[in-house]
Design an enzyme around this catalytic site. Structure first.
Site, PDB file in Angstrom:
ATOM      1  N   SER A 190       0.698  -1.206   0.072  1.00 54.29           N
ATOM      2  CA  SER A 190       0.079  -0.236   0.031  1.00 54.29           C
ATOM      3  C   SER A 190       0.843   1.027  -0.013  1.00 54.29           C
ATOM      4  CB  SER A 190      -0.897   0.001   1.218  1.00 54.29           C
ATOM      5  OG  SER A 190      -1.528  -1.139   1.440  1.00 54.29           O
TER       6      SER A 190
ATOM      7  N   HIS B 147      -1.453  -2.950  -6.982  1.00 55.84           N
ATOM      8  CA  HIS B 147      -2.186  -2.614  -5.640  1.00 55.84           C
ATOM      9  C   HIS B 147      -3.767  -2.880  -5.842  1.00 55.84           C
ATOM     10  CE1 HIS B 147      -3.533   0.628  -2.533  1.00 55.84           C
ATOM     11  NE2 HIS B 147      -3.149  -0.617  -2.001  1.00 55.84           N
TER      12      HIS B 147
ATOM     13  N   GLU C 118      -4.539  -0.512  -8.891  1.00 54.71           N
ATOM     14  CA  GLU C 118      -3.501   0.200  -9.354  1.00 54.71           C
ATOM     15  C   GLU C 118      -2.422  -0.173  -9.520  1.00 54.71           C
ATOM     16  OE1 GLU C 118      -3.093   2.713  -5.596  1.00 54.71           O
ATOM     17  OE2 GLU C 118      -2.868   4.779  -6.654  1.00 54.71           O
TER      18      GLU C 118
ATOM     19  N   ASN D 103      -3.977   5.899  -1.607  1.00 50.89           N
ATOM     20  CA  ASN D 103      -3.743   6.102  -0.263  1.00 50.89           C
ATOM     21  C   ASN D 103      -3.244   7.417   0.174  1.00 50.89           C
ATOM     22  OD1 ASN D 103      -4.631   3.514   0.752  1.00 50.89           O
ATOM     23  ND2 ASN D 103      -2.879   2.448   0.212  1.00 50.89           N
TER      24      ASN D 103
HETATM   25  N1  LIG Z   1      -5.880  -4.455   4.110  1.00 52.95           N
HETATM   26  C1  LIG Z   1      -6.074  -3.811   2.967  1.00 52.95           C
HETATM   27  O1  LIG Z   1      -7.151  -3.098   2.824  1.00 52.95           O
HETATM   28  C2  LIG Z   1      -4.959  -3.692   1.957  1.00 52.95           C
HETATM   29  C3  LIG Z   1      -5.432  -2.948   0.745  1.00 52.95           C
HETATM   30  C4  LIG Z   1      -4.574  -3.005  -0.199  1.00 52.95           C
HETATM   31  C5  LIG Z   1      -3.259  -3.381  -0.176  1.00 52.95           C
HETATM   32  N2  LIG Z   1      -2.740  -4.113   1.084  1.00 52.95           N
HETATM   33  C6  LIG Z   1      -1.616  -4.473   1.230  1.00 52.95           C
HETATM   34  O2  LIG Z   1      -1.461  -5.984   1.151  1.00 52.95           O
HETATM   35  C7  LIG Z   1      -0.565  -6.615   2.062  1.00 52.95           C
HETATM   36  C8  LIG Z   1      -1.383  -7.688   2.995  1.00 52.95           C
HETATM   37  O3  LIG Z   1      -2.136  -6.960   3.687  1.00 52.95           O
HETATM   38  P1  LIG Z   1      -3.306  -7.657   4.387  1.00 52.95           P
HETATM   39  O4  LIG Z   1      -4.349  -6.714   5.003  1.00 52.95           O
HETATM   40  O5  LIG Z   1      -3.720  -8.923   3.438  1.00 52.95           O
HETATM   41  O6  LIG Z   1      -2.523  -8.307   5.912  1.00 52.95           O
HETATM   42  P2  LIG Z   1      -2.692  -9.581   6.674  1.00 52.95           P
HETATM   43  O7  LIG Z   1      -2.262  -8.904   8.027  1.00 52.95           O
HETATM   44  O8  LIG Z   1      -4.327  -9.870   6.756  1.00 52.95           O
HETATM   45  O9  LIG Z   1      -2.017 -10.604   6.113  1.00 52.95           O
HETATM   46  C9  LIG Z   1      -0.464 -10.661   5.872  1.00 52.95           C
HETATM   47  C10 LIG Z   1      -0.112 -12.129   5.996  1.00 52.95           C
HETATM   48  O10 LIG Z   1       1.394 -12.145   5.687  1.00 52.95           O
HETATM   49  C11 LIG Z   1       1.951 -13.130   6.168  1.00 52.95           C
HETATM   50  N3  LIG Z   1       3.240 -12.977   6.212  1.00 52.95           N
HETATM   51  C12 LIG Z   1       4.218 -12.430   6.856  1.00 52.95           C
HETATM   52  N4  LIG Z   1       5.447 -12.561   6.519  1.00 52.95           N
HETATM   53  C13 LIG Z   1       5.450 -13.283   5.765  1.00 52.95           C
HETATM   54  C14 LIG Z   1       6.588 -13.841   4.853  1.00 52.95           C
HETATM   55  N5  LIG Z   1       7.891 -13.536   4.995  1.00 52.95           N
HETATM   56  N6  LIG Z   1       6.108 -14.722   4.179  1.00 52.95           N
HETATM   57  C15 LIG Z   1       5.003 -15.267   3.539  1.00 52.95           C
HETATM   58  N7  LIG Z   1       3.656 -14.527   4.325  1.00 52.95           N
HETATM   59  C16 LIG Z   1       4.130 -13.712   5.233  1.00 52.95           C
HETATM   60  C17 LIG Z   1       1.289 -13.307   7.596  1.00 52.95           C
HETATM   61  O11 LIG Z   1       1.479 -14.562   8.095  1.00 52.95           O
HETATM   62  C18 LIG Z   1      -0.355 -12.806   7.085  1.00 52.95           C
HETATM   63  O12 LIG Z   1      -0.899 -13.997   6.981  1.00 52.95           O
HETATM   64  C19 LIG Z   1       0.010  -5.430   2.724  1.00 52.95           C
HETATM   65  O13 LIG Z   1       1.331  -5.166   1.976  1.00 52.95           O
HETATM   66  C20 LIG Z   1      -0.895  -4.318   2.678  1.00 52.95           C
HETATM   67  O14 LIG Z   1      -0.433  -2.893   2.654  1.00 52.95           O
HETATM   68  C21 LIG Z   1      -3.672  -4.209   2.224  1.00 52.95           C
END
Ligand SMILES: NC(=O)c1ccc[n+]([C@@H]2O[C@H](COP(=O)([O-])OP(=O)(O)OC[C@H]3O[C@@H](n4cnc5c(N)ncnc54)[C@H](O)[C@@H]3O)[C@@H](O)[C@H]2O)c1
Length: 283
Positions: free
Chosen positions: A118, A139, A151, A189
């Site tokens: 993000s 994204h 994005e 964002n």
């Molecule tokens: N939540 C949102 O609304 C949103 C929207 C767009 C983008 N994002 C981006 O997407 C990504 C994930 O966000 P999320 O909300 O799914 O987070 P989340 O916390 O739900 O999930 C993250 C996952 O990554 C895993 N993880 C951590 N280290 C790891 C590694 N070394 N190898 C493999 N897996 C690993 C964790 O165990 C977890 O299951 C982030 O970069 C976030 O910025 C999130």
């Protein structure tokens, strides 16, 4: 025959991305460091597919087809035959850099490494690999199966072939694309997260209740969801992290995180995923 896609991280976003990839006919491999996250991910995808059946978006017989296309893998090495990896691990720079360095060694030199970050610099992540021209930002928006936009963010070194490849892939997943330059927060964002932070400040300063702040923005500004509900939905830790990236990179006080947001993250109130945020989600 469609190419294979690898997904890193099976949290909210990785789960949604594997859902849309498998639904579009791609064999999808998903990896996470926590086993239970992988099990929950498949369960969530199943429930979300059933929801799509109820809404008439897909047919019931598609559920098993889609689930069969998603393979859980327990090592990153198992991703060596994918054409593209979409990384959706936790929003921490050191985690992403470590993942990209490892993927760079495992995947063939012409495979693409995309990140769903993000807020972290695509250019910086790319520079830690031997293939910066094949690294790009994809994204997705939350919830991935529902939200139409991806994005696309080009790093400074991203080449044209990588860019057109991911644009075509996003369209094949049924998404629309917008293109952003690689500056903190990209487009979505840069605008959304300061607005959410301001809503938290409004609550912190006692200007309105959680419900009134959300209601005002929904009925008064035509937002489909109030900013505090949206914050819970995104995850308060992610909101805080993005604000810190904006604040540290632009060095502009307008991006300073609200102290209440910091306190809630310290308490483990991360929103929907932890059961408590501005609202309660425990049954
Ligand atoms: N939540 C949102 O609304 C949103 C929207 C767009 C983008 N994002 C981006 O997407 C990504 C994930 O966000 P999320 O909300 O799914 O987070 P989340 O916390 O739900 O999930 C993250 C996952 O990554 C895993 N993880 C951590 N280290 C790891 C590694 N070394 N190898 C493999 N897996 C690993 C964790 O165990 C977890 O299951 C982030 O970069 C976030 O910025 C999130």
């Amino acid at each position: 025959m469609k190419f294979k896609i690898g997904i890193i991280g099976s949290g909210q976003m990785g789960t949604g991305i594997s859902h849309v990839c498998a639904l579009a006919g791609y064999e999808t491999k998903i990896y996470d460091v926590i086993d239970i996250q992988l099990k929950n991910s498949i369960e969530t995808t199943k429930n979300n597919l059933m929801r799509q059946v109820k809404k008439g978006i897909i047919k019931e017989e598609q559920i098993d087809e889609v689930l069969n296309r998603i393979k859980i893998v327990n090592t990153m090495d198992a991703l060596s035959d994918v054409k593209i990896v979409i990384e959706a691990a936790s929003e921490k720079e050191d985690i992403k850099i470590d993942v990209f360095k490892r993927l760079d060694k495992i995947l063939p030199a012409d495979s693409i490494l995309a990140t769903n970050t993000s807020s972290i610099s695509i250019t910086k992540i790319a520079s830690t690999t031997m293939r910066p021209e094949k690294v790009i930002g994809m994204h997705f928006m939350n919830p991935v199966p529902v939200m139409k936009l991806v994005e696309i963010i080009r790093g400074l070194a991203t080449d044209e072939a990588t860019f057109s490849f991911v644009v075509d892939l996003a369209k094949d997943l049924g998404k629309e694309v917008s293109v952003s330059k690689d500056y903190p927060g990209f487009i979505a964002n840069r605008i959304l997260i300061p607005m959410i932070n301001e809503a938290i400040f409004a609550y912190y300063e006692g200007i309105g209740t959680v419900e009134d702040i959300d209601k005002t923005m929904m009925l008064g500004a035509n937002h489909p969801m109030g900013p505090l509900t949206l914050a819970d939905f995104i995850g308060l830790d992610t909101v805080l992290y993005v604000l810190e990236v904006l604040y540290n990179n632009f060095r502009d006080p307008k991006f300073r995180p609200c102290p209440l947001l910091i306190k809630m993250v310290e308490a483990g109130y991360l929103g929907k995923k932890s059961g408590k945020g501005f609202y309660n989600y425990k049954k």
